[in-house]
Motif scaffolding. Sequence first.
Motif, PDB file in Angstrom:
ATOM      1  N   SER A   1       4.620  58.328  13.240  1.00 52.71           N
ATOM      2  CA  SER A   1       3.535  57.714  13.998  1.00 52.71           C
ATOM      3  C   SER A   1       2.902  58.742  14.904  1.00 52.71           C
ATOM      4  O   SER A   1       3.571  59.634  15.422  1.00 52.71           O
ATOM      5  CB  SER A   1       4.083  56.546  14.829  1.00 52.71           C
ATOM      6  OG  SER A   1       5.083  57.012  15.712  1.00 52.71           O
ATOM      7  N   LEU A   2       1.593  58.628  15.098  1.00 53.74           N
ATOM      8  CA  LEU A   2       0.869  59.556  15.940  1.00 53.74           C
ATOM      9  C   LEU A   2       1.147  59.260  17.411  1.00 53.74           C
ATOM     10  O   LEU A   2       1.140  58.100  17.829  1.00 53.74           O
ATOM     11  CB  LEU A   2      -0.627  59.456  15.658  1.00 53.74           C
ATOM     12  CG  LEU A   2      -1.076  59.826  14.240  1.00 53.74           C
ATOM     13  CD1 LEU A   2      -2.576  59.656  14.135  1.00 53.74           C
ATOM     14  CD2 LEU A   2      -0.672  61.237  13.889  1.00 53.74           C
ATOM     15  N   GLY A   3       1.391  60.311  18.188  1.00 53.31           N
ATOM     16  CA  GLY A   3       1.513  60.131  19.615  1.00 53.31           C
ATOM     17  C   GLY A   3       0.144  59.929  20.233  1.00 53.31           C
ATOM     18  O   GLY A   3      -0.875  60.243  19.635  1.00 53.31           O
ATOM     19  N   SER A   4       0.084  59.415  21.439  1.00 52.48           N
ATOM     20  CA  SER A   4      -1.207  59.248  22.100  1.00 52.48           C
ATOM     21  C   SER A   4      -1.813  60.613  22.364  1.00 52.48           C
ATOM     22  O   SER A   4      -1.105  61.622  22.474  1.00 52.48           O
ATOM     23  CB  SER A   4      -1.036  58.485  23.408  1.00 52.48           C
ATOM     24  OG  SER A   4      -0.380  59.304  24.362  1.00 52.48           O
ATOM     25  N   GLN A   5      -3.143  60.664  22.460  1.00 55.25           N
ATOM     26  CA  GLN A   5      -3.817  61.941  22.675  1.00 55.25           C
ATOM     27  C   GLN A   5      -3.421  62.563  24.008  1.00 55.25           C
ATOM     28  O   GLN A   5      -3.337  63.790  24.125  1.00 55.25           O
ATOM     29  CB  GLN A   5      -5.330  61.756  22.613  1.00 55.25           C
ATOM     30  CG  GLN A   5      -6.108  63.068  22.555  1.00 55.25           C
ATOM     31  CD  GLN A   5      -5.711  63.918  21.355  1.00 55.25           C
ATOM     32  OE1 GLN A   5      -5.652  63.415  20.236  1.00 55.25           O
ATOM     33  NE2 GLN A   5      -5.412  65.182  21.579  1.00 55.25           N
ATOM     34  N   ASP A   6      -3.132  61.730  24.989  1.00 50.59           N
ATOM     35  CA  ASP A   6      -2.706  62.272  26.285  1.00 50.59           C
ATOM     36  C   ASP A   6      -1.398  63.037  26.140  1.00 50.59           C
ATOM     37  O   ASP A   6      -1.229  64.117  26.714  1.00 50.59           O
ATOM     38  CB  ASP A   6      -2.522  61.134  27.298  1.00 50.59           C
ATOM     39  CG  ASP A   6      -3.848  60.559  27.762  1.00 50.59           C
ATOM     40  OD1 ASP A   6      -4.881  61.242  27.610  1.00 50.59           O
ATOM     41  OD2 ASP A   6      -3.848  59.427  28.283  1.00 50.59           O
ATOM     42  N   VAL A   7      -0.464  62.484  25.341  1.00 48.95           N
ATOM     43  CA  VAL A   7       0.812  63.159  25.129  1.00 48.95           C
ATOM     44  C   VAL A   7       0.596  64.476  24.382  1.00 48.95           C
ATOM     45  O   VAL A   7       1.182  65.507  24.731  1.00 48.95           O
ATOM     46  CB  VAL A   7       1.780  62.246  24.351  1.00 48.95           C
ATOM     47  CG1 VAL A   7       3.041  63.017  23.949  1.00 48.95           C
ATOM     48  CG2 VAL A   7       2.151  61.031  25.190  1.00 48.95           C
ATOM     49  N   ILE A   8      -0.255  64.446  23.357  1.00 48.46           N
ATOM     50  CA  ILE A   8      -0.541  65.660  22.591  1.00 48.46           C
ATOM     51  C   ILE A   8      -1.154  66.723  23.493  1.00 48.46           C
ATOM     52  O   ILE A   8      -0.799  67.910  23.427  1.00 48.46           O
ATOM     53  CB  ILE A   8      -1.477  65.350  21.415  1.00 48.46           C
ATOM     54  CG1 ILE A   8      -0.787  64.419  20.410  1.00 48.46           C
ATOM     55  CG2 ILE A   8      -1.926  66.637  20.727  1.00 48.46           C
ATOM     56  CD1 ILE A   8       0.428  65.007  19.756  1.00 48.46           C
ATOM     57  N   ASP A   9      -2.080  66.304  24.386  1.00 44.08           N
ATOM     58  CA  ASP A   9      -2.715  67.264  25.293  1.00 44.08           C
ATOM     59  C   ASP A   9      -1.690  67.916  26.211  1.00 44.08           C
ATOM     60  O   ASP A   9      -1.747  69.125  26.471  1.00 44.08           O
ATOM     61  CB  ASP A   9      -3.792  66.565  26.116  1.00 44.08           C
ATOM     62  CG  ASP A   9      -5.008  66.187  25.295  1.00 44.08           C
ATOM     63  OD1 ASP A   9      -5.153  66.714  24.177  1.00 44.08           O
ATOM     64  OD2 ASP A   9      -5.814  65.364  25.769  1.00 44.08           O
ATOM     65  N   ILE A  10      -0.762  67.120  26.697  1.00 44.48           N
ATOM     66  CA  ILE A  10       0.283  67.662  27.579  1.00 44.48           C
ATOM     67  C   ILE A  10       1.171  68.633  26.810  1.00 44.48           C
ATOM     68  O   ILE A  10       1.522  69.714  27.307  1.00 44.48           O
ATOM     69  CB  ILE A  10       1.124  66.518  28.183  1.00 44.48           C
ATOM     70  CG1 ILE A  10       0.259  65.702  29.159  1.00 44.48           C
ATOM     71  CG2 ILE A  10       2.345  67.068  28.906  1.00 44.48           C
ATOM     72  CD1 ILE A  10       0.915  64.433  29.647  1.00 44.48           C
ATOM     73  N   MET A  11       1.506  68.274  25.577  1.00 45.62           N
ATOM     74  CA  MET A  11       2.337  69.156  24.753  1.00 45.62           C
ATOM     75  C   MET A  11       1.623  70.469  24.462  1.00 45.62           C
ATOM     76  O   MET A  11       2.237  71.541  24.475  1.00 45.62           O
ATOM     77  CB  MET A  11       2.708  68.441  23.454  1.00 45.62           C
ATOM     78  CG  MET A  11       3.627  67.245  23.649  1.00 45.62           C
ATOM     79  SD  MET A  11       3.905  66.312  22.120  1.00 45.62           S
ATOM     80  CE  MET A  11       4.973  67.462  21.232  1.00 45.62           C
ATOM     81  N   LEU A  12       0.319  70.401  24.196  1.00 46.23           N
ATOM     82  CA  LEU A  12      -0.456  71.623  23.972  1.00 46.23           C
ATOM     83  C   LEU A  12      -0.476  72.492  25.224  1.00 46.23           C
ATOM     84  O   LEU A  12      -0.345  73.723  25.157  1.00 46.23           O
ATOM     85  CB  LEU A  12      -1.876  71.273  23.545  1.00 46.23           C
ATOM     86  CG  LEU A  12      -2.069  70.796  22.106  1.00 46.23           C
ATOM     87  CD1 LEU A  12      -3.476  70.237  21.917  1.00 46.23           C
ATOM     88  CD2 LEU A  12      -1.813  71.924  21.110  1.00 46.23           C
ATOM     89  N   MET A  13      -0.649  71.857  26.376  1.00 44.78           N
ATOM     90  CA  MET A  13      -0.678  72.606  27.633  1.00 44.78           C
ATOM     91  C   MET A  13       0.664  73.296  27.869  1.00 44.78           C
ATOM     92  O   MET A  13       0.721  74.468  28.265  1.00 44.78           O
ATOM     93  CB  MET A  13      -0.998  71.670  28.790  1.00 44.78           C
ATOM     94  CG  MET A  13      -1.072  72.360  30.155  1.00 44.78           C
ATOM     95  SD  MET A  13      -1.526  71.221  31.482  1.00 44.78           S
ATOM     96  CE  MET A  13      -0.098  70.128  31.476  1.00 44.78           C
ATOM     97  N   ASN A  14       1.756  72.581  27.608  1.00 48.59           N
ATOM     98  CA  ASN A  14       3.079  73.178  27.793  1.00 48.59           C
ATOM     99  C   ASN A  14       3.297  74.339  26.824  1.00 48.59           C
ATOM    100  O   ASN A  14       3.889  75.365  27.196  1.00 48.59           O
ATOM    101  CB  ASN A  14       4.157  72.115  27.579  1.00 48.59           C
ATOM    102  CG  ASN A  14       4.221  71.115  28.724  1.00 48.59           C
ATOM    103  OD1 ASN A  14       3.795  71.416  29.846  1.00 48.59           O
ATOM    104  ND2 ASN A  14       4.746  69.930  28.454  1.00 48.59           N
ATOM    105  N   ALA A  15       2.833  74.180  25.593  1.00 52.61           N
ATOM    106  CA  ALA A  15       2.968  75.258  24.616  1.00 52.61           C
ATOM    107  C   ALA A  15       2.203  76.491  25.080  1.00 52.61           C
ATOM    108  O   ALA A  15       2.676  77.627  24.938  1.00 52.61           O
ATOM    109  CB  ALA A  15       2.471  74.797  23.258  1.00 52.61           C
ATOM    110  N   ASP A  16       1.006  76.275  25.640  1.00 50.21           N
ATOM    111  CA  ASP A  16       0.217  77.398  26.147  1.00 50.21           C
ATOM    112  C   ASP A  16       0.954  78.109  27.280  1.00 50.21           C
ATOM    113  O   ASP A  16       0.901  79.336  27.406  1.00 50.21           O
ATOM    114  CB  ASP A  16      -1.142  76.902  26.646  1.00 50.21           C
ATOM    115  CG  ASP A  16      -2.115  76.610  25.521  1.00 50.21           C
ATOM    116  OD1 ASP A  16      -1.757  76.859  24.358  1.00 50.21           O
ATOM    117  OD2 ASP A  16      -3.220  76.122  25.802  1.00 50.21           O
TER     118      ASP A  16
END
Length: 294
Positions: free
Chosen positions: A40-55
Motif C-alpha cells: 500500500s502507498l504511504g501518504s505523501q506527507d510520509v514520503i516527503d519526510i522520508m525523502l528529507m531524511n534520506a537527503d
Amino acid sequence: MFFDKLFGKSKTQDGNGQSKPQNAGTQKSTVDTQPKDEKSLGSQDVIDIMLMNADIYVEQGDYEHAFKAYKQIAELQPNATAQYNLGSLYAQGKGTNQSFRSGAYWFHQAELNGDEKAGSMCLKCIMDYMHENIDTDTPKRLFDKMYNLAFDLDPKGDGKAFAVEKIYGLAGLHLNKKEYAYAAKLFRAAAEFGNHGDSQNYLAVLYNAGLGVEKNDLASLYWFDRAVDNHVEAARQDRDGLLNAYHVNSTPEEFFTIMEDLAVDCVNGSEEIPQDGEKANYWRKQCEEILKKD
C-alpha cells in the motif's frame, strides 16, 4: 540543495497516481529490484519526510542509510526522485556495491515515472556496464550482456532488437573517436549474434582497411556479403569489387585456391569468420560459376 552538487538531481514531488514500475526480477536478471508483492502507498506527507531524511543522510555522508531510505521509498511508491537517487548511488558505489547494471535499472524506472534527465543517465550506466571488461570480453559475451540487460529494463520487450540497437550505437561512438579496436569488437557482436546488416558492413570496412583488426580482405568479402544479404546496398559494390579484384588479379588456379580458403574458413570458423556452412557452399558455387565463364 546538497543533492544538486552530488548527483546533479534536485528532489521533486511525486504524486500517488503513478503506476507501479515494472519488476525486473526475471530469470535472466541479477539486479536488486522491488519485491513482487503489492504494497500500500504511504501518504505523501510520509514520503516527503522520508525523502528529507534520506537527503540528510546524504549530506552527512552516510550513504548506507541513504541507500536504505531511498530503497524503502521506492518499495512503497514508484517515486522518481528515490529511483533516480538509487541509480546514482549504485552507479557511484555509495552505500552499496557499485553496479552499473542496477544503476541503469533504477534510472530507467525514474525515466518511466517522468524524469527526463534519468534517460541520459541510464544510457551512461549502460555504456559503463558494457565497458567494464571490454578488453577481455568476447563479442559473444558483449552481446549476451546487453541482451540480458534488456530484460532488466523491459521484460516484455524484444531483447535482441534492444541489444543490437545499443551495441551498434556504442560501436559508432568508438568509430567516431577512432577507437577502432573497440568499434570492431562491438560491430562483430551485433554483426554475428544480431545478424545486423549495418554492423556487418562497418566490420567489413574495418577488415578491408586494417583498422582495429588485422587487414583481411577475405574476411571483408565475407562480411560485405552478409551485409548484402541484409539489404545493405552500400555493401554490394564493395563486395563485388573485392571479388572481381581477386578474379582479375589471379590465375584460375589461384582464384580457386582463394575461394576454397574462404569456404574452408566458413566450414571451420576462424577468428575473423564464424562457422557458416551455408556460405561455404555459396562461395564454392560462386567460384565455379565465375571460372566457367572464363
